[in-house]
Write a protein that holds these residues in place. Structure first.
Motif, PDB file in Angstrom:
ATOM      1  N   LEU A 111       0.833  -1.210   0.000  1.00 34.53           N
ATOM      2  CA  LEU A 111       0.000   0.000   0.000  1.00 34.53           C
ATOM      3  C   LEU A 111       0.867   1.260   0.000  1.00 34.53           C
ATOM      4  O   LEU A 111       0.567   2.238  -0.692  1.00 34.53           O
ATOM      5  N   VAL A 112       1.942   1.232   0.766  1.00 32.19           N
ATOM      6  CA  VAL A 112       2.864   2.373   0.808  1.00 32.19           C
ATOM      7  C   VAL A 112       3.521   2.542  -0.556  1.00 32.19           C
ATOM      8  O   VAL A 112       3.631   3.664  -1.070  1.00 32.19           O
ATOM      9  N   MET A 113       3.953   1.445  -1.169  1.00 33.07           N
ATOM     10  CA  MET A 113       4.588   1.515  -2.482  1.00 33.07           C
ATOM     11  C   MET A 113       3.626   2.129  -3.506  1.00 33.07           C
ATOM     12  O   MET A 113       4.031   3.002  -4.289  1.00 33.07           O
ATOM     13  N   GLN A 114       2.376   1.692  -3.508  1.00 32.95           N
ATOM     14  CA  GLN A 114       1.390   2.241  -4.441  1.00 32.95           C
ATOM     15  C   GLN A 114       1.220   3.744  -4.235  1.00 32.95           C
ATOM     16  O   GLN A 114       1.202   4.520  -5.194  1.00 32.95           O
ATOM     17  N   ALA A 115       1.088   4.144  -2.982  1.00 32.81           N
ATOM     18  CA  ALA A 115       0.860   5.558  -2.672  1.00 32.81           C
ATOM     19  C   ALA A 115       2.077   6.403  -3.042  1.00 32.81           C
ATOM     20  O   ALA A 115       1.939   7.483  -3.629  1.00 32.81           O
ATOM     21  N   LEU A 116       3.272   5.919  -2.715  1.00 33.12           N
ATOM     22  CA  LEU A 116       4.479   6.683  -3.022  1.00 33.12           C
ATOM     23  C   LEU A 116       4.736   6.772  -4.526  1.00 33.12           C
ATOM     24  O   LEU A 116       5.277   7.768  -5.006  1.00 33.12           O
ATOM     25  N   SER A 117       4.349   5.752  -5.271  1.00 37.29           N
ATOM     26  CA  SER A 117       4.611   5.775  -6.710  1.00 37.29           C
ATOM     27  C   SER A 117       3.877   6.923  -7.383  1.00 37.29           C
ATOM     28  O   SER A 117       4.363   7.478  -8.366  1.00 37.29           O
ATOM     29  N   SER A 118       2.728   7.302  -6.864  1.00 37.98           N
ATOM     30  CA  SER A 118       2.008   8.430  -7.460  1.00 37.98           C
ATOM     31  C   SER A 118       2.357   9.759  -6.798  1.00 37.98           C
ATOM     32  O   SER A 118       2.073  10.809  -7.355  1.00 37.98           O
ATOM     33  N   LEU A 119       2.987   9.712  -5.632  1.00 33.85           N
ATOM     34  CA  LEU A 119       3.331  10.940  -4.915  1.00 33.85           C
ATOM     35  C   LEU A 119       4.717  11.465  -5.291  1.00 33.85           C
ATOM     36  O   LEU A 119       4.882  12.651  -5.594  1.00 33.85           O
ATOM     37  N   ASP A 120       5.734  10.570  -5.285  1.00 32.27           N
ATOM     38  CA  ASP A 120       7.104  10.997  -5.553  1.00 32.27           C
ATOM     39  C   ASP A 120       7.931   9.773  -5.956  1.00 32.27           C
ATOM     40  O   ASP A 120       8.113   8.855  -5.146  1.00 32.27           O
ATOM     41  N   LYS A 121       8.423   9.774  -7.187  1.00 30.74           N
ATOM     42  CA  LYS A 121       9.158   8.610  -7.709  1.00 30.74           C
ATOM     43  C   LYS A 121      10.460   8.341  -6.959  1.00 30.74           C
ATOM     44  O   LYS A 121      10.835   7.193  -6.762  1.00 30.74           O
ATOM     45  N   VAL A 122      11.159   9.393  -6.533  1.00 37.64           N
ATOM     46  CA  VAL A 122      12.420   9.192  -5.805  1.00 37.64           C
ATOM     47  C   VAL A 122      12.136   8.531  -4.458  1.00 37.64           C
ATOM     48  O   VAL A 122      12.820   7.573  -4.057  1.00 37.64           O
ATOM     49  N   ALA A 123      11.113   9.009  -3.753  1.00 38.09           N
ATOM     50  CA  ALA A 123      10.742   8.403  -2.471  1.00 38.09           C
ATOM     51  C   ALA A 123      10.293   6.953  -2.678  1.00 38.09           C
ATOM     52  O   ALA A 123      10.585   6.087  -1.859  1.00 38.09           O
ATOM     53  N   TYR A 124       9.619   6.699  -3.796  1.00 39.34           N
ATOM     54  CA  TYR A 124       9.196   5.346  -4.131  1.00 39.34           C
ATOM     55  C   TYR A 124      10.409   4.417  -4.242  1.00 39.34           C
ATOM     56  O   TYR A 124      10.433   3.330  -3.670  1.00 39.34           O
ATOM     57  N   VAL A 125      11.434   4.866  -4.962  1.00 37.93           N
ATOM     58  CA  VAL A 125      12.649   4.049  -5.136  1.00 37.93           C
ATOM     59  C   VAL A 125      13.358   3.878  -3.792  1.00 37.93           C
ATOM     60  O   VAL A 125      13.830   2.780  -3.471  1.00 37.93           O
ATOM     61  N   ARG A 126      13.427   4.943  -3.002  1.00 38.57           N
ATOM     62  CA  ARG A 126      14.069   4.843  -1.681  1.00 38.57           C
ATOM     63  C   ARG A 126      13.355   3.817  -0.811  1.00 38.57           C
ATOM     64  O   ARG A 126      13.982   2.963  -0.182  1.00 38.57           O
ATOM     65  N   PHE A 127      12.025   3.913  -0.754  1.00 43.14           N
ATOM     66  CA  PHE A 127      11.254   2.984   0.069  1.00 43.14           C
ATOM     67  C   PHE A 127      11.412   1.556  -0.456  1.00 43.14           C
ATOM     68  O   PHE A 127      11.621   0.621   0.310  1.00 43.14           O
ATOM     69  N   ALA A 128      11.348   1.407  -1.780  1.00 46.84           N
ATOM     70  CA  ALA A 128      11.478   0.077  -2.394  1.00 46.84           C
ATOM     71  C   ALA A 128      12.822  -0.546  -2.072  1.00 46.84           C
ATOM     72  O   ALA A 128      12.914  -1.752  -1.834  1.00 46.84           O
ATOM     73  N   SER A 129      13.876   0.276  -2.029  1.00 44.19           N
ATOM     74  CA  SER A 129      15.213  -0.279  -1.774  1.00 44.19           C
ATOM     75  C   SER A 129      15.316  -0.915  -0.396  1.00 44.19           C
ATOM     76  O   SER A 129      16.025  -1.893  -0.213  1.00 44.19           O
ATOM     77  N   VAL A 130      14.578  -0.364   0.560  1.00 43.68           N
ATOM     78  CA  VAL A 130      14.570  -0.946   1.905  1.00 43.68           C
ATOM     79  C   VAL A 130      13.543  -2.066   1.989  1.00 43.68           C
ATOM     80  O   VAL A 130      13.834  -3.170   2.452  1.00 43.68           O
ATOM     81  N   TYR A 131      12.323  -1.784   1.520  1.00 46.44           N
ATOM     82  CA  TYR A 131      11.235  -2.754   1.600  1.00 46.44           C
ATOM     83  C   TYR A 131      11.557  -4.054   0.854  1.00 46.44           C
ATOM     84  O   TYR A 131      11.318  -5.144   1.341  1.00 46.44           O
ATOM     85  N   LYS A 132      12.152  -3.936  -0.315  1.00 44.87           N
ATOM     86  CA  LYS A 132      12.475  -5.116  -1.118  1.00 44.87           C
ATOM     87  C   LYS A 132      13.900  -5.604  -0.883  1.00 44.87           C
ATOM     88  O   LYS A 132      14.356  -6.521  -1.543  1.00 44.87           O
TER      89      LYS A 132
END
Length: 156
Positions: A111-132
């Protein structure tokens, strides 16, 4: 409400108003014992959620922990705090409205990944790097390819 400065357990509310996104009540408080002033937020909680970790461990859902992890991904990004607050409130409402008291942690991450992908792509990649749990540069290339729809730039 207990005073965070001196521990006195009887503080006074001086002002109450809705938060900017109307998802909480913001209260300005005053401690008659030490004179300290502080703000609290009161939110509606539809149900008690329990997060089920990948290890099987269970712990109470903590909105503040969710907010910290999202804000960490958004650090130094040009995103307004009210948009972040609305996003977090939306994630929490989705979790609460699912009808289940126990929520798997990967579901929260998605859910966080989905929300961040539409909010800010850099934050999405940052979160993904930790989450994944990225381990090498290739992992970043993969997620960047997903963001760009797998289309490579033609560079001759």
């Amino acid at each position: 409400m207990r005073c965070p400065f001196c521990g006195h357990d009887d503080t006074q509310v001086k002002d109450s108003r809705p938060s900017e996104d109307n998802s909480a009540i913001r209260r300005r408080r005053h401690c008659p014992e030490c004179g300290g002033r502080f703000t609290t937020f009161e939110r509606v909680q539809l149900r008690e959620l329990i997060v089920v970790k990948k290890s099987g461990r269970r712990e109470p859902f903590d909105r503040d922990k969710l907010e910290r992890s999202i804000n960490h991904a958004l650090r130094k990004r040009p995103v307004e705090q009210d948009r972040v607050d609305r996003m977090i409130t939306g994630i929490v409402r989705r979790l609460e409205s699912m009808g289940e008291n126990e929520v798997p942690s990967p579901m929260i991450g998605e859910l966080v990944m989905q929300a961040l992908s539409s909010l800010d792509k850099v934050a999405y990649v940052r979160f993904a790097s930790v989450y994944k749990n990225f381990r090498e540069a290739k992992d970043f290339e993969t997620i960047l390819g997903e963001i760009h729809g797998g289309v490579e730039d033609d560079k001759d």
